[in-house]
Structures are given as C-alpha cells and as structure tokens.
Design an enzyme around this catalytic site. Structure first.
Site, PDB file in Angstrom:
ATOM      1  N   ASP A  43       0.834  -1.197   0.000  1.00 25.54           N
ATOM      2  CA  ASP A  43       0.000   0.000   0.000  1.00 25.54           C
ATOM      3  C   ASP A  43       0.870   1.248   0.000  1.00 25.54           C
ATOM      4  O   ASP A  43       1.890   1.316   0.695  1.00 25.54           O
ATOM      5  CB  ASP A  43      -0.908   0.013   1.237  1.00 25.54           C
ATOM      6  CG  ASP A  43      -1.761   1.263   1.296  1.00 25.54           C
ATOM      7  OD1 ASP A  43      -2.702   1.376   0.492  1.00 25.54           O
ATOM      8  OD2 ASP A  43      -1.467   2.146   2.125  1.00 25.54           O
ATOM      9  N   TYR A  48       2.426  10.226   0.967  1.00 22.13           N
ATOM     10  CA  TYR A  48       3.621   9.728   1.645  1.00 22.13           C
ATOM     11  C   TYR A  48       4.888  10.271   0.991  1.00 22.13           C
ATOM     12  O   TYR A  48       5.329   9.788  -0.048  1.00 22.13           O
ATOM     13  CB  TYR A  48       3.651   8.203   1.646  1.00 22.13           C
ATOM     14  CG  TYR A  48       2.436   7.546   2.256  1.00 22.13           C
ATOM     15  CD1 TYR A  48       1.624   8.224   3.173  1.00 22.13           C
ATOM     16  CD2 TYR A  48       2.083   6.248   1.910  1.00 22.13           C
ATOM     17  CE1 TYR A  48       0.513   7.623   3.726  1.00 22.13           C
ATOM     18  CE2 TYR A  48       0.967   5.633   2.474  1.00 22.13           C
ATOM     19  CZ  TYR A  48       0.185   6.335   3.374  1.00 22.13           C
ATOM     20  OH  TYR A  48      -0.926   5.740   3.929  1.00 22.13           O
ATOM     21  N   LYS A  72      -3.786   5.768  -3.380  1.00 22.58           N
ATOM     22  CA  LYS A  72      -4.908   6.577  -2.911  1.00 22.58           C
ATOM     23  C   LYS A  72      -5.125   7.808  -3.780  1.00 22.58           C
ATOM     24  O   LYS A  72      -4.204   8.258  -4.481  1.00 22.58           O
ATOM     25  CB  LYS A  72      -4.661   6.979  -1.451  1.00 22.58           C
ATOM     26  CG  LYS A  72      -4.433   5.747  -0.558  1.00 22.58           C
ATOM     27  CD  LYS A  72      -4.209   6.111   0.883  1.00 22.58           C
ATOM     28  CE  LYS A  72      -3.955   4.862   1.710  1.00 22.58           C
ATOM     29  NZ  LYS A  72      -2.607   4.307   1.483  1.00 22.58           N
ATOM     30  N   PHE A 223      -1.199  -1.071  16.157  1.00 27.25           N
ATOM     31  CA  PHE A 223      -0.510  -0.734  17.398  1.00 27.25           C
ATOM     32  C   PHE A 223      -0.979   0.605  17.971  1.00 27.25           C
ATOM     33  O   PHE A 223      -0.436   1.076  18.976  1.00 27.25           O
ATOM     34  CB  PHE A 223       1.000  -0.685  17.191  1.00 27.25           C
ATOM     35  CG  PHE A 223       1.603  -2.007  16.782  1.00 27.25           C
ATOM     36  CD1 PHE A 223       1.299  -3.173  17.466  1.00 27.25           C
ATOM     37  CD2 PHE A 223       2.477  -2.086  15.712  1.00 27.25           C
ATOM     38  CE1 PHE A 223       1.852  -4.385  17.100  1.00 27.25           C
ATOM     39  CE2 PHE A 223       3.045  -3.294  15.331  1.00 27.25           C
ATOM     40  CZ  PHE A 223       2.728  -4.451  16.025  1.00 27.25           C
ATOM     41  N   SER A 225      -0.538   3.712  17.030  1.00 26.23           N
ATOM     42  CA  SER A 225       0.588   4.663  17.039  1.00 26.23           C
ATOM     43  C   SER A 225       1.765   4.223  17.902  1.00 26.23           C
ATOM     44  O   SER A 225       2.675   5.010  18.146  1.00 26.23           O
ATOM     45  CB  SER A 225       0.152   6.074  17.473  1.00 26.23           C
ATOM     46  OG  SER A 225      -0.813   6.583  16.580  1.00 26.23           O
ATOM     47  N   GLY A 226       1.734   2.990  18.394  1.00 24.66           N
ATOM     48  CA  GLY A 226       2.926   2.482  19.069  1.00 24.66           C
ATOM     49  C   GLY A 226       2.709   1.793  20.391  1.00 24.66           C
ATOM     50  O   GLY A 226       3.441   0.878  20.749  1.00 24.66           O
ATOM     51  N   ILE A 227       1.707   2.208  21.149  1.00 26.43           N
ATOM     52  CA  ILE A 227       1.603   1.731  22.527  1.00 26.43           C
ATOM     53  C   ILE A 227       1.345   0.226  22.615  1.00 26.43           C
ATOM     54  O   ILE A 227       1.769  -0.424  23.573  1.00 26.43           O
ATOM     55  CB  ILE A 227       0.514   2.513  23.294  1.00 26.43           C
ATOM     56  CG1 ILE A 227       0.654   2.233  24.801  1.00 26.43           C
ATOM     57  CG2 ILE A 227      -0.874   2.201  22.768  1.00 26.43           C
ATOM     58  CD1 ILE A 227      -0.144   3.169  25.670  1.00 26.43           C
TER      59      ILE A 227
END
Length: 321
Positions: A43, A48, A72, A223, A225-227
């Site tokens: 993707d 980006y 996209k 995730f 954003s990471g946690i």
C-alpha cells in the site's frame, strides 16, 4: 526464500521518511525482506513523502510478478516554490505541494499522476484518502459533495474500464465510513486504528453496515501509534500523541493478560483484527528490517484460544469478534 504470509500487507509510509529519514537503500532493503518472506500486497499514497513512497515502491515492483498494489486519491501534487526538509511528518519529501480534490477531475488526475510516479501499468485498489478528517480539514460539506457528486463517478468509471479492480476509502475515522458507505459503491475500507485491542469503535456501528453492503475491511494502525507494540512505557504514544494515564492503565491490564499466557502484547495486537471474517488483511509498516521480521513472526505464531477468552471475559474484546 519465500515464506508466504497470508493476510498480511505492507504499508510504505515509513519508507518515505515518516517521522525519521529513510534513504533509498534502507527502503529497498525492507521491501526485499518483505518480498522474501512472502508479502505480496503493498500500500502507498501520494501523501507519503509527496510521491516518494510511490516512486520507491514502483521501482521495486517493476520487474516482479504476483504483487497486489493499492494507492490513494484525493490529493493532487503540484510543484513547490521551495524544497522542505520536512513536511506533514515526512523527512526529505519530494518538492511538491498538496491540494485536496475529491472531484471527478481530481480523482482522474490523481490516478494518472500515480501511474507516472509508480512507473507501473497496473493499480489494483484505489482508496479515497482522508475524506471526512477534521485534522486534515476535509470534514466539510464541500469535500463530501465533491466526492458524492463527481468523485464516486470517476471511481466507478475506472473500475468499469478495468483500470483498477477495487475501490474504497482509506481513513482514520469510523463516522465518515458510516456516512458514506451506504451512498457509495465500495469494495473495501482501509481503516487505521479503529479495530484494535485498544479501540474497537468500528465494531458496533460500522461493522453491520459493512456486512449489509458486502464491504471488506483492511485494518491498519494495529498498534495505535505504538503503545500496543512498546507497551505502557513512559512516553508511549496513542493515536499520534502521548498516551493518557487512562490509556496506560488499560494497556497495562491487557499486557498482564497476555503475559499470563506467555504471549507478547504486540503479537496479540497483530493477530486480533484478523479473527473477524470482515477483515481481508492486516496492514503493517516499518522502515526497519528487524521490526518487519519481528512483526511477521508474531503474526504467524499460534496463540492460545484461552488468551482471547480471558480478554473477552475482562471486557477488552467483544463477545463477537
């Protein structure tokens, strides 16, 4: 070597310098690692790195066969007056400015430009990117009207002509999906962060609509954003910001249940979405080969059903996944 990873797709925002620089050699190394371990679904998006991701991914895929590619629409890139070291969180982006355009002409121009940046003759899926996003400023009547009155006509024509196989939305919010899915002919939704161990807000309101319309789900942001990868450590991020005490407490409780079954929190986070039959694939992304290898192994490792039963009894996941 090839070790097929069914149900896992690779997102390439990090390969365009999201949050930290990523040069072409590093990006290529990660793509080769993904390919070697059987990942065939990729993707990307004009957003980006202002086209950097599309260029790098296209260069990698050009001489290969058997891949599936999504990109996209909704943003047009125009030459910038000056170069920037960082913009929209991307380091060393290409020298373009972005403009939202969900109209018929905007969608058509966006697809044509993506083909040129990719240097490929095929795009499998088109997602309308970030429509209805209050942070991006696209939650306006004007943007929605552009899409419903013109943009979706372009999507339909592109699909009917065989230019793309499937069309959908690529968003971070469930509300806009609930609003638009009933009024559009869509095949799938790429939804980030809203169907995870920590946030299942998509399940109650959106899932019945998707089931009724026959729309599949691609889950990103597993995730949050990471946690859910780092655990409830100091400075852990949730939804692009430092996690609150309440979120840290909830993740601590989820992690404790995982540990009681000798399961890494990240492994449970990676595997949870795919347990629902609406989910077509799980999207991961990283600029580090070591992280990719770890994610692939955690996605493939069998987890005990008792883990999910305990998470369900504790109220962290629903009775119906």
């Amino acid at each position: 070597m090839t070790d097929a990873v069914g149900g896992l797709a690779f997102g390439t925002s990090a390969l365009a310098g999201l949050y930290r620089p990523c040069d072409a050699d590093a990006a290529n190394s990660v793509l080769w690692a993904a390919w070697a371990h059987g990942i065939r679904s990729f993707d990307t998006a004009p957003h980006y790195g202002n086209g950097m991701s599309e260029r790098r991914l296209g260069d990698f895929l050009r001489e290969k066969e058997g891949w599936v590619l999504s990109t996209k629409v909704g943003r047009l890139l125009t030459p910038a007056a000056e170069t920037a070291d960082s913009i929209n969180g991307f380091h060393n982006p290409l020298p373009f400015d972005q403009h939202f355009d969900f109209s018929y002409d905007g969608i058509m121009r966006s697809v044509e430009a993506s083909f040129h940046r990719l240097g490929l003759n095929r795009i499998d899926t088109l997602y309308v990117h970030d429509i209805g996003d209050p942070v991006a400023g696209t939650d306006t009547a004007v943007h929605k009207k552009q899409l419903l009155e013109g943009g979706q006509v372009a999507l339909s024509e592109l699909k009917s002509a065989g230019v793309v196989k499937t069309v959908g939305l690529g968003v971070n919010h469930t509300a806009i999906c609930c609003e638009l899915v009933p009024d559009m002919n869509l095949d799938q939704i790429l939804l980030a962060g809203r169907y995870t161990l920590l946030d299942q807000s998509a399940r109650e309101e959106l899932f019945p609509i998707l089931e009724k319309r026959g729309v599949r789900l691609v889950v990103g942001g597993v995730f949050n954003s990471g946690i859910l990868a780092t655990g409830p450590t100091k400075g852990a991020h949730y939804d692009y910001a430092p996690a609150s005490d309440l979120v840290l407490k909830k993740v601590s409780e989820i992690e404790a249940i995982c540990k009681s079954h000798n399961v890494p929190l990240a492994a449970a986070a990676l595997q949870y979405p795919a347990r629902n039959t609406l989910v077509a694939s799980t999207l991961i992304g990283t600029a580090r080969t070591s992280s990719l290898m770890r994610n692939i192994e955690q996605f493939k490792t069998p987890l005990p059903e008792a883990l999910w039963n305990d998470l369900r009894r504790s109220g962290f996941i629903g009775e119906r996944e």
